[in-house]
Design a protein around this motif. Structure first.
Motif, mmCIF file in Angstrom:
data_model
loop_
_atom_site.group_PDB
_atom_site.id
_atom_site.type_symbol
_atom_site.label_atom_id
_atom_site.label_comp_id
_atom_site.label_asym_id
_atom_site.label_seq_id
_atom_site.Cartn_x
_atom_site.Cartn_y
_atom_site.Cartn_z
ATOM 1 N N SER A 279 -2.088 -2.112 -4.234
ATOM 2 C CA SER A 279 -0.926 -1.729 -5.030
ATOM 3 C C SER A 279 -0.778 -2.579 -6.283
ATOM 4 N N LYS A 282 2.015 -2.366 -9.277
ATOM 5 C CA LYS A 282 3.098 -1.516 -8.795
ATOM 6 C C LYS A 282 4.287 -2.400 -8.421
ATOM 7 N N ILE A 287 5.998 -1.750 -1.918
ATOM 8 C CA ILE A 287 5.364 -2.264 -0.710
ATOM 9 C C ILE A 287 6.411 -2.651 0.320
ATOM 10 N N ILE A 324 1.306 4.321 -4.456
ATOM 11 C CA ILE A 324 0.637 3.023 -4.539
ATOM 12 C C ILE A 324 -0.678 3.137 -5.302
#
Length: 401
Positions: A279, A282, A287, A324
């Motif tokens: 990820s 991001k 997450i 993601i």
């Protein structure tokens, strides 16, 4: 006794987390009719602050909490530390002289004030000098009205928050208008459809993910793959030596860690590390949300269908994998060795597992009638959901922070 409190993230222009709005219900039986707003706020504070501690729900960022007129007049906000809260004035408040006086006093004491679902009108003008932020609903406010409101507020030292931003187009539009903060789930959908090559360390992660589909874990294979990556080895040893596991002696080898964890926890560890490391660039909240969903779904499944717990965990964890990786979910799932029932739930909202994901989605958005209906369908004791949600938040925070 737990209050039903959902939280919704608030991000800044860099998509970094700056706060959570807390949304309250005191039980699933009183969804209809709604309880009095003042009663809701006081119960929220009693449940989330005095009983649980707001910081357990929000961590290091402030809580955005709705305060109706009565709560403001009797000085309920002053029960909270000014660093932990942003006071939201509901849109149905009549900004009387008394309310202006309250806002002036709160501002002087260092509290931050926001106007919820703000619509520009003359009667709010006396309050604006004491306001730090206004929230504008992008679902119910037209583009022209948003632009007019932004223009009118330029002369005030007020931050703009775009509320219910659900797409990246809306996010980009709000950015061009100068909005400072954003609330909504725009960050949980792919931003740009593209294909990207895997870095060398990510090849290890994908290889590990392939092991999730095996009936039994081959510890020799896992040990070989993990030992290739120093960072992965460190994370495994840190994970197995964390406070979540009750051990008398420290674990110092990869093989020892794998044997100690066992197959179910190894699968969780691999999935968690893969989701976090794939990820890059991001929002960390993406997450955190994935891990919270995974833990919540697992806990719900364990109550009535423990055989589904492992699948429910993976379902929640991979519910945001498209965002993601910035690829269509169908394309991503075609590369992952997940079972057909997990893929069916993620792609088509079909099968028994689909209700677990629907439950956490409704809980996140405080769709309490949906939570009630889905709890009943799953045969789950709805009274345990607040504890599951708090557990899931704490677990995700411990892994991310």
């Amino acid at each position: 006794m737990f209050s039903y409190v959902a939280r919704q993230p608030i991000l800044n222009r860099d998509k970094a987390l700056v706060g959570y709005e807390l949304l309250f219900r005191d039980s699933l039986e009183n969804v209809f009719p709604n309880i009095d707003p003042h009663e809701a706020t006081t119960k929220l504070l009693a449940g989330s602050h005095f009983h649980l501690g707001i910081d357990e729900l929000t961590g290091q960022v402030p809580a955005f909490i709705n305060f109706p007129e009565m709560s403001l007049l009797v000085k309920v906000p002053e029960l909270l530390p000014k660093e932990q809260v942003v006071i939201e004035l509901l849109e149905n408040i009549a900004p009387s002289d008394e309310i202006v006086t309250v806002c002036k006093a709160l501002k002087k004491k260092g509290y931050r004030i926001a106007l919820d679902d703000f619509v520009l009108s003359q009667h709010w003008l006396p309050v604006l000098p004491y306001v730090d932020m206004v929230k504008i609903d992008f679902r119910s406010t037209g583009i022209n009205d948003i632009q007019k409101t932004c223009d009118a507020l330029e002369k005030y030292d007020i931050k703009l928050l775009a509320e219910k931003v659900e797409t990246h187009d809306e996010f980009n539009f709000a950015m061009t208008l100068g909005f400072d903060y954003f609330q909504g789930y725009f960050f949980s959908a792919p931003e740009v459809v593209k294909t990207r090559a895997l870095k060398p360390n990510e090849v290890n992660l994908v290889e590990l993910l392939s092991k999730l589909g095996q009936t039994q874990c081959d510890f020799n294979e896992l040990e070989t793959i993990i030992q290739r990556d120093v960072s992965l080895s460190y994370k495994l040893l840190r994970y197995v030596n964390s406070s979540f596991f009750n051990r008398r002696r420290e674990i110092n080898s990869i093989r020892q860690a794998l044997v100690y964890l066992g197959e179910d926890d190894i699968r969780k560890f691999i999935a968690l590390i893969a989701a976090a490391n794939l990820s890059e660039n991001k929002p960390s909240e993406l997450i955190r949300l994935s891990i919270t969903r995974a833990r919540f779904c697992e806990l719900v499944a364990m109550q009535k269908a423990p055989d589904y717990a492992s699948k429910a965990f993976l379902l929640g964890l991979f519910s945001l994998i498209g965002a993601i990786l910035d690829e269509p979910l169908e394309k991503v799932l075609s590369k992952l060795p997940l079972s057909d029932d997990i893929k069916s739930a993620l792609l088509n909202n079909e099968g028994e597992l689909a209700n677990y994901l629907a439950l956490i989605l409704d809980y996140e958005r405080a769709v309490w009638d949906g939570v009630s209906s889905l709890s009943h369908s799953l045969g789950v004791d709805s009274g345990q959901l607040p504890e599951f949600y708090r557990d899931a938040i704490g677990w995700s925070n411990s892994l991310i922070d």
